[in-house]
Design a protein around this motif. Structure first.
Motif, PDB file in Angstrom:
ATOM      1  N   TYR A  86     -55.770  70.616  -8.505  1.00 40.19           N
ATOM      2  CA  TYR A  86     -56.568  69.420  -8.755  1.00 40.19           C
ATOM      3  C   TYR A  86     -57.925  69.810  -9.306  1.00 40.19           C
ATOM      4  CZ  TYR A  86     -53.288  66.462  -6.203  1.00 40.19           C
ATOM      5  OH  TYR A  86     -52.185  65.773  -5.801  1.00 40.19           O
ATOM      6  N   SER A  87     -58.332  69.124 -10.356  1.00 38.56           N
ATOM      7  CA  SER A  87     -59.660  69.338 -10.915  1.00 38.56           C
ATOM      8  C   SER A  87     -60.678  68.673  -9.984  1.00 38.56           C
ATOM      9  CB  SER A  87     -59.750  68.721 -12.312  1.00 38.56           C
ATOM     10  OG  SER A  87     -59.718  67.315 -12.225  1.00 38.56           O
ATOM     11  N   PRO A  88     -61.956  69.031 -10.114  1.00 40.58           N
ATOM     12  CA  PRO A  88     -62.966  68.348  -9.302  1.00 40.58           C
ATOM     13  C   PRO A  88     -62.952  66.829  -9.503  1.00 40.58           C
ATOM     14  CG  PRO A  88     -63.906  70.325 -10.252  1.00 40.58           C
ATOM     15  CD  PRO A  88     -62.537  70.141 -10.866  1.00 40.58           C
ATOM     16  N   ALA A  89     -62.679  66.360 -10.723  1.00 46.58           N
ATOM     17  CA  ALA A  89     -62.659  64.917 -10.979  1.00 46.58           C
ATOM     18  C   ALA A  89     -61.527  64.234 -10.216  1.00 46.58           C
ATOM     19  CB  ALA A  89     -62.534  64.651 -12.476  1.00 46.58           C
ATOM     20  N   VAL A  90     -60.368  64.851 -10.153  1.00 47.37           N
ATOM     21  CA  VAL A  90     -59.242  64.278  -9.408  1.00 47.37           C
ATOM     22  C   VAL A  90     -59.590  64.219  -7.918  1.00 47.37           C
ATOM     23  CG1 VAL A  90     -56.850  64.660  -8.677  1.00 47.37           C
ATOM     24  CG2 VAL A  90     -57.475  64.914 -11.074  1.00 47.37           C
ATOM     25  N   LEU A  91     -60.189  65.280  -7.412  1.00 48.71           N
ATOM     26  CA  LEU A  91     -60.587  65.293  -6.000  1.00 48.71           C
ATOM     27  C   LEU A  91     -61.607  64.190  -5.718  1.00 48.71           C
ATOM     28  CD1 LEU A  91     -60.318  66.682  -3.256  1.00 48.71           C
ATOM     29  CD2 LEU A  91     -62.161  68.216  -3.951  1.00 48.71           C
ATOM     30  N   ALA A  92     -62.582  64.031  -6.598  1.00 51.46           N
ATOM     31  CA  ALA A  92     -63.588  62.981  -6.428  1.00 51.46           C
ATOM     32  C   ALA A  92     -62.945  61.596  -6.488  1.00 51.46           C
ATOM     33  CB  ALA A  92     -64.675  63.113  -7.487  1.00 51.46           C
ATOM     34  N   ALA A  93     -61.996  61.404  -7.394  1.00 48.79           N
ATOM     35  CA  ALA A  93     -61.324  60.109  -7.525  1.00 48.79           C
ATOM     36  C   ALA A  93     -60.508  59.780  -6.280  1.00 48.79           C
ATOM     37  CB  ALA A  93     -60.432  60.090  -8.762  1.00 48.79           C
ATOM     38  N   LEU A 122     -48.534  63.940 -14.943  1.00 51.22           N
ATOM     39  CA  LEU A 122     -49.054  62.938 -15.866  1.00 51.22           C
ATOM     40  C   LEU A 122     -49.884  61.845 -15.192  1.00 51.22           C
ATOM     41  CD1 LEU A 122     -45.994  62.558 -18.283  1.00 51.22           C
ATOM     42  CD2 LEU A 122     -47.948  64.113 -18.452  1.00 51.22           C
ATOM     43  N   TRP A 123     -50.364  62.112 -13.994  1.00 52.21           N
ATOM     44  CA  TRP A 123     -51.258  61.172 -13.324  1.00 52.21           C
ATOM     45  C   TRP A 123     -52.655  61.307 -13.929  1.00 52.21           C
ATOM     46  CZ3 TRP A 123     -51.021  59.329  -7.738  1.00 52.21           C
ATOM     47  CH2 TRP A 123     -49.705  59.031  -7.365  1.00 52.21           C
ATOM     48  N   THR A 124     -53.282  60.175 -14.183  1.00 49.53           N
ATOM     49  CA  THR A 124     -54.660  60.147 -14.667  1.00 49.53           C
ATOM     50  C   THR A 124     -55.591  59.892 -13.481  1.00 49.53           C
ATOM     51  OG1 THR A 124     -54.636  57.761 -15.051  1.00 49.53           O
ATOM     52  CG2 THR A 124     -53.922  59.177 -16.889  1.00 49.53           C
ATOM     53  N   LEU A 125     -56.893  59.881 -13.759  1.00 49.54           N
ATOM     54  CA  LEU A 125     -57.854  59.554 -12.705  1.00 49.54           C
ATOM     55  C   LEU A 125     -57.616  58.138 -12.182  1.00 49.54           C
ATOM     56  CD1 LEU A 125     -61.099  61.102 -14.243  1.00 49.54           C
ATOM     57  CD2 LEU A 125     -59.606  62.083 -12.489  1.00 49.54           C
ATOM     58  N   LEU A 126     -57.185  57.235 -13.067  1.00 45.32           N
ATOM     59  CA  LEU A 126     -56.873  55.872 -12.626  1.00 45.32           C
ATOM     60  C   LEU A 126     -55.679  55.844 -11.677  1.00 45.32           C
ATOM     61  CD1 LEU A 126     -57.319  53.676 -15.846  1.00 45.32           C
ATOM     62  CD2 LEU A 126     -58.648  53.570 -13.735  1.00 45.32           C
ATOM     63  N   HIS A 127     -54.655  56.637 -11.956  1.00 41.32           N
ATOM     64  CA  HIS A 127     -53.495  56.710 -11.059  1.00 41.32           C
ATOM     65  C   HIS A 127     -53.934  57.186  -9.675  1.00 41.32           C
ATOM     66  CE1 HIS A 127     -51.070  56.861 -14.853  1.00 41.32           C
ATOM     67  NE2 HIS A 127     -50.212  56.180 -14.118  1.00 41.32           N
ATOM     68  N   GLY A 164     -43.053  56.835 -14.568  1.00 39.94           N
ATOM     69  CA  GLY A 164     -43.063  55.654 -15.416  1.00 39.94           C
ATOM     70  C   GLY A 164     -43.987  54.551 -14.940  1.00 39.94           C
ATOM     71  N   HIS A 165     -44.895  54.866 -14.012  1.00 45.32           N
ATOM     72  CA  HIS A 165     -45.840  53.870 -13.504  1.00 45.32           C
ATOM     73  C   HIS A 165     -47.167  53.924 -14.254  1.00 45.32           C
ATOM     74  CE1 HIS A 165     -43.307  54.430  -9.823  1.00 45.32           C
ATOM     75  NE2 HIS A 165     -43.374  53.101  -9.860  1.00 45.32           N
ATOM     76  N   THR A 166     -47.702  52.748 -14.537  1.00 45.35           N
ATOM     77  CA  THR A 166     -49.081  52.654 -15.006  1.00 45.35           C
ATOM     78  C   THR A 166     -49.961  52.504 -13.760  1.00 45.35           C
ATOM     79  OG1 THR A 166     -49.079  50.237 -15.137  1.00 45.35           O
ATOM     80  CG2 THR A 166     -48.368  51.455 -17.118  1.00 45.35           C
ATOM     81  N   PRO A 167     -51.267  52.696 -13.886  1.00 44.66           N
ATOM     82  CA  PRO A 167     -52.141  52.442 -12.731  1.00 44.66           C
ATOM     83  C   PRO A 167     -52.007  51.008 -12.205  1.00 44.66           C
ATOM     84  CG  PRO A 167     -53.307  53.737 -14.352  1.00 44.66           C
ATOM     85  CD  PRO A 167     -52.009  53.324 -14.989  1.00 44.66           C
ATOM     86  N   LEU A 168     -51.829  50.038 -13.110  1.00 42.68           N
ATOM     87  CA  LEU A 168     -51.664  48.650 -12.676  1.00 42.68           C
ATOM     88  C   LEU A 168     -50.397  48.486 -11.843  1.00 42.68           C
ATOM     89  CD1 LEU A 168     -52.569  45.708 -12.654  1.00 42.68           C
ATOM     90  CD2 LEU A 168     -51.407  45.409 -14.855  1.00 42.68           C
ATOM     91  N   MET A 169     -49.315  49.109 -12.243  1.00 44.18           N
ATOM     92  CA  MET A 169     -48.075  49.037 -11.462  1.00 44.18           C
ATOM     93  C   MET A 169     -48.291  49.597 -10.067  1.00 44.18           C
ATOM     94  SD  MET A 169     -45.229  50.214 -14.241  1.00 44.18           S
ATOM     95  CE  MET A 169     -44.948  49.305 -15.749  1.00 44.18           C
TER      96      MET A 169
END
Length: 181
Positions: free
Chosen positions: A66-73, A98-103, A134-139
């Motif tokens: 995990y990057s620092p940004a993922v940990l912070a999120a 493929l998870w983003t910071l929003l996920h 196959g999930h978006t953050p909204l899902m």
């Protein structure tokens, strides 16, 4: 033999010191660098100071890659996340699944992190990126039945009509409560 402050090694009678950025980028036995430790202990000002040093890697993977940004999120450390994004971290970075910071923010219901990511001044956020499942953050927010996150994501441009590639459900179908719909 180590130097008294553990920042160098003695060889041939000389103490060779490490550069400050090497010390900050070094990982401990758990794989965490100094930026990760600052986030874990809610020390955004110390993290900001370290980030100002030349050569510090703000995307350095730590424990679990995990990057620092993922940990912070995920820990809802909004100020740390703000400093990282202001320091050049890609808001759309994706990890190995493929998870983003929003996920990560929606999965942990980290509303402070979500607010930082979706700030109106941040125009480059891609809100409908799919993760490996196959999930978006909204899902994910719909599955969690979190109306405030759903509203924030839709307000930022997330597509509520998007269909999940496996279940063939829309975001609205994934919500189990009337309030979330």
């Amino acid at each position: 033999m180590r130097s008294p402050i553990y920042t160098g090694v003695q060889s041939d009678g000389w103490v060779r010191r490490k550069a400050v950025y090497d010390i900050i980028n070094d990982r401990d036995s758990l794989g965490q660098a100094a930026l990760h430790i600052c986030i874990k202990h809610s020390q955004p000002e110390a993290m900001k100071k370290m980030m100002s040093m030349p050569g510090v890697d703000v995307n350095l993977p730590g424990m679990g890659n995990y990057s620092p940004a993922v940990l912070a999120a995920t820990k809802n450390e909004a100020l740390c996340l703000q400093y990282l994004l202001d320091g050049g971290v890609d808001v759309n970075q994706q990890d190995s699944t493929l998870w983003t910071l929003l996920h990560h923010s929606t999965a942990q219901e980290a509303s402070g992190s979500l607010e930082v990511i979706l700030h109106p001044n941040r125009r480059d956020v891609q809100v409908d990126l799919l993760n490996e499942e196959g999930h978006t953050p909204l899902m994910m927010a719909c599955i969690k039945n979190c109306p405030s996150m759903i509203c924030a994501l839709v307000g930022a441009g997330a597509n509520p009509s998007m269909v999940h590639r496996k279940s063939k459900q829309t975001c609205r179908d994934m919500c189990s409560t009337v309030e979330a719909r």
